[in-house]
Design a protein around this motif. Structure first.
Motif, PDB file in Angstrom:
ATOM      1  N   GLU A 120       0.864  -1.277  -0.131  1.00  0.00           N
ATOM      2  CA  GLU A 120      -0.140  -0.118  -0.115  1.00  0.00           C
ATOM      3  C   GLU A 120       0.856   1.272   0.009  1.00  0.00           C
ATOM      4  OE1 GLU A 120      -4.015  -1.498   2.248  1.00  0.00           O
ATOM      5  OE2 GLU A 120      -2.447  -0.969   3.492  1.00  0.00           O
ATOM      6  N   LEU A 121       1.930   1.242   0.782  1.00  0.00           N
ATOM      7  CA  LEU A 121       2.813   2.485   0.764  1.00  0.00           C
ATOM      8  C   LEU A 121       3.629   2.541  -0.718  1.00  0.00           C
ATOM      9  CD1 LEU A 121       4.534   2.095   4.161  1.00  0.00           C
ATOM     10  CD2 LEU A 121       2.729   3.528   3.498  1.00  0.00           C
ATOM     11  N   ARG A 122       4.012   1.438  -1.202  1.00  0.00           N
ATOM     12  CA  ARG A 122       4.581   1.404  -2.618  1.00  0.00           C
ATOM     13  C   ARG A 122       3.616   1.640  -3.620  1.00  0.00           C
ATOM     14  NH1 ARG A 122       9.253  -1.517  -3.233  1.00  0.00           N
ATOM     15  NH2 ARG A 122       8.763  -1.757  -5.389  1.00  0.00           N
ATOM     16  N   LYS A 123       2.515   1.547  -3.437  1.00  0.00           N
ATOM     17  CA  LYS A 123       1.338   2.057  -4.402  1.00  0.00           C
ATOM     18  C   LYS A 123       1.277   3.643  -4.464  1.00  0.00           C
ATOM     19  CE  LYS A 123      -3.355   1.375  -5.784  1.00  0.00           C
ATOM     20  NZ  LYS A 123      -4.613   0.708  -5.417  1.00  0.00           N
ATOM     21  N   GLU A 124       1.377   4.043  -3.177  1.00  0.00           N
ATOM     22  CA  GLU A 124       1.158   5.426  -3.098  1.00  0.00           C
ATOM     23  C   GLU A 124       2.545   6.394  -3.620  1.00  0.00           C
ATOM     24  OE1 GLU A 124       0.777   6.427   1.126  1.00  0.00           O
ATOM     25  OE2 GLU A 124      -0.996   5.656   1.222  1.00  0.00           O
ATOM     26  N   GLN A 125       3.642   5.550  -3.831  1.00  0.00           N
ATOM     27  CA  GLN A 125       4.870   6.004  -4.378  1.00  0.00           C
ATOM     28  C   GLN A 125       4.983   5.768  -5.938  1.00  0.00           C
ATOM     29  OE1 GLN A 125       6.739   8.368  -2.730  1.00  0.00           O
ATOM     30  NE2 GLN A 125       5.393   8.182  -0.849  1.00  0.00           N
ATOM     31  N   ASN A 126       3.874   5.016  -6.261  1.00  0.00           N
ATOM     32  CA  ASN A 126       3.658   4.692  -7.770  1.00  0.00           C
ATOM     33  C   ASN A 126       4.933   3.521  -7.994  1.00  0.00           C
ATOM     34  OD1 ASN A 126       1.709   6.326  -8.594  1.00  0.00           O
ATOM     35  ND2 ASN A 126       3.159   8.090  -8.670  1.00  0.00           N
ATOM     36  N   LEU A 127       4.981   2.648  -7.144  1.00  0.00           N
ATOM     37  CA  LEU A 127       6.061   1.571  -7.078  1.00  0.00           C
ATOM     38  C   LEU A 127       5.254   0.330  -7.043  1.00  0.00           C
ATOM     39  CD1 LEU A 127       8.680   2.706  -4.481  1.00  0.00           C
ATOM     40  CD2 LEU A 127       8.861   2.871  -7.210  1.00  0.00           C
ATOM     41  N   PRO A 128       5.767  -0.846  -8.079  1.00  0.00           N
ATOM     42  CA  PRO A 128       4.893  -1.972  -8.091  1.00  0.00           C
ATOM     43  C   PRO A 128       5.019  -2.942  -6.929  1.00  0.00           C
ATOM     44  CG  PRO A 128       7.238  -2.382  -9.249  1.00  0.00           C
ATOM     45  CD  PRO A 128       7.034  -0.838  -9.052  1.00  0.00           C
TER      46      PRO A 128
END
Length: 422
Positions: free
Chosen positions: A376-384
């Motif tokens: 979820e944190l990676r998604k906020e940073q546009n990471l896979p």
């Protein structure tokens, strides 16, 4: 009646006398010609501190995005409504507000109107099927008799349209008893802004003259005493009045009564222009609710002070504005039967996007308390997403004194449970 009311308001804003509050008759002289009025939007924005304060407030406000949210089926959490009508509404709110403005430009325009006009009236436009198509920022007047607004916007071809108050989103500035529809910040800050503009003008004039002094040239007639002592009281009064009028308009003043040259001007140090300028910057910062360091005034500040003042700006200045607009949109854009299922809410995460340390601390706290997963944190940073990143974790770093957990020895289930409970 609304048109004449608007004309009277514009005349009041453009009039120099109310903006600076100077009583020329009481103080004498024509020094009002040297005062630079800054009581309206265009004039006040020529003052550096006002311009920067307006930019900081409007850009910070436009950085956030208003979203139409919906509760999940179990009423446990909010998600962005991306269904048919919700998708269209969020496109208008977050991407393209109208045919002339994207979302950033629109919200910046709204905040600028609130600061310098006292209010912004937003007119929602709908397609034939009832879906939101655009949001139009307008000026206008309120008709108390029939509870309607008369709206005008030349850019969007809105000319005196009358709409019920329930159909107009009203973003007010400073609300007082005399200004229930809101008054602009610059209306109250006009005197301070005019002081800053006048100081800038005096500094420019001093620089242009190269430090030349003002002088009085006086000629001594034969048989008279040196100075004004040989004149009659009436003549002395007339000379004094003439000099009072000339002293603010001319650099060299000629007087035929006596022969003398006297410097009469004060330099920038004597006038304490620099100190006065600092005080005016601080006052403008107070009026706009913007920390001085955000106005590029970094005197007596350090990193910790700047960080604290920025957080204070977000919580004390921006947050009340956000709550007001959310309440207005929820009141005017939601049907009664949609209450509890949908909600208009700003996304404030972008305000911290460039503050790496604050963002890192915030994300670490969310991860350690189980609020968010790694993915979820990676998604906020546009990471896979990563494998195993959907798990939620809770930090368990407490254990009883003498516990085997502290020495690294194998623990029994009972002891492990006790450590967890601690």
């Amino acid at each position: 009646m609304g048109i004449f009311t608007r004309q009277r308001k514009q005349q009041r804003e453009l009039s120099p006398a109310p903006a600076i509050g100077v009583n020329v008759a009481a103080n004498g002289g024509s020094y009002e010609k040297r005062v630079v009025p800054a009581g309206d939007e265009e004039r006040s924005l020529t003052v550096a501190a006002v311009f920067r304060a307006a930019e900081v407030r409007s850009n910070s406000f436009a950085t956030m995005r208003l979203r139409l949210m919906k509760w999940d089926a179990k009423q446990e959490y909010l998600t962005v409504d991306m269904r048919a009508d919700g998708r269209t509404t969020n496109y208008v709110l977050q991407v393209k507000a109208n045919r002339l403005q994207n979302a950033f430009q629109f919200w910046k325009h709204v905040e600028m109107m609130r600061m310098f006009h006292g209010h912004c009236y937003i007119l929602p436009r709908y397609d034939f099927d009832g879906t939101l198509s655009e949001l139009i920022p307008c000026d206008g007047t309120y008709n108390k008799a029939n509870d309607t607004y008369i709206l005008t916007s030349d850019d969007f071809r809105v000319y005196g349209e009358t709409h019920p108050s329930s159909e107009v989103i009203v973003i007010r500035g400073i609300v007082t008893r005399n200004h229930p529809e809101g008054e602009s910040i610059i209306h109250y800050a006009a005197r301070t802004a005019s002081l800053s503009a006048t100081i800038e003008s005096l500094s420019l004039e001093s620089a242009a003259k190269g430090g030349r002094q003002k002088l009085i040239m006086q000629q001594k007639p034969e048989g008279s005493m040196l100075g004004l002592g040989g004149l009659s009281p009436d003549e002395m009064k007339r000379q004094a009045e003439r000099l009072q009028e000339s002293i603010y308009d001319k650099d060299v003043i000629f007087d035929s009564s006596v022969s003398n040259i006297t410097p009469i001007n004060m330099n920038a140090v004597d006038l304490q222009l620099l100190d006065t300028r600092k005080f005016s910057v601080a006052d403008i910062a107070r009026f706009f609710g913007v920390p001085r360091n955000l106005l590029m005034d970094d005197s007596n500040s350090n990193y910790k002070t700047a960080e604290d003042s920025t957080l204070d700006f977000m919580s004390r200045t921006l947050n009340p504005l956000v709550l007001e607009i959310e309440a207005e949109f929820n009141a005017k854009m939601l049907l009664p039967e949609e209450f509890g299922r949908k909600l208009y809410k700003f996304d404030t995460h972008q305000l911290f996007a460039l503050d790496i340390n604050t963002l890192a601390s915030y994300n670490r706290a969310r991860l350690e308390t189980g609020i968010a997963s790694v993915n979820e944190l990676r998604k906020e940073q546009n990471l896979p997403a990563v494998e195993g990143g959907d798990e939620h974790y809770v930090s368990c770093n407490l254990a009883p004194v003498g516990s085997a957990k502290l020495s690294g020895e194998p623990t029994t289930n009972t002891e492990s449970d006790e450590g967890t409970e601690a």
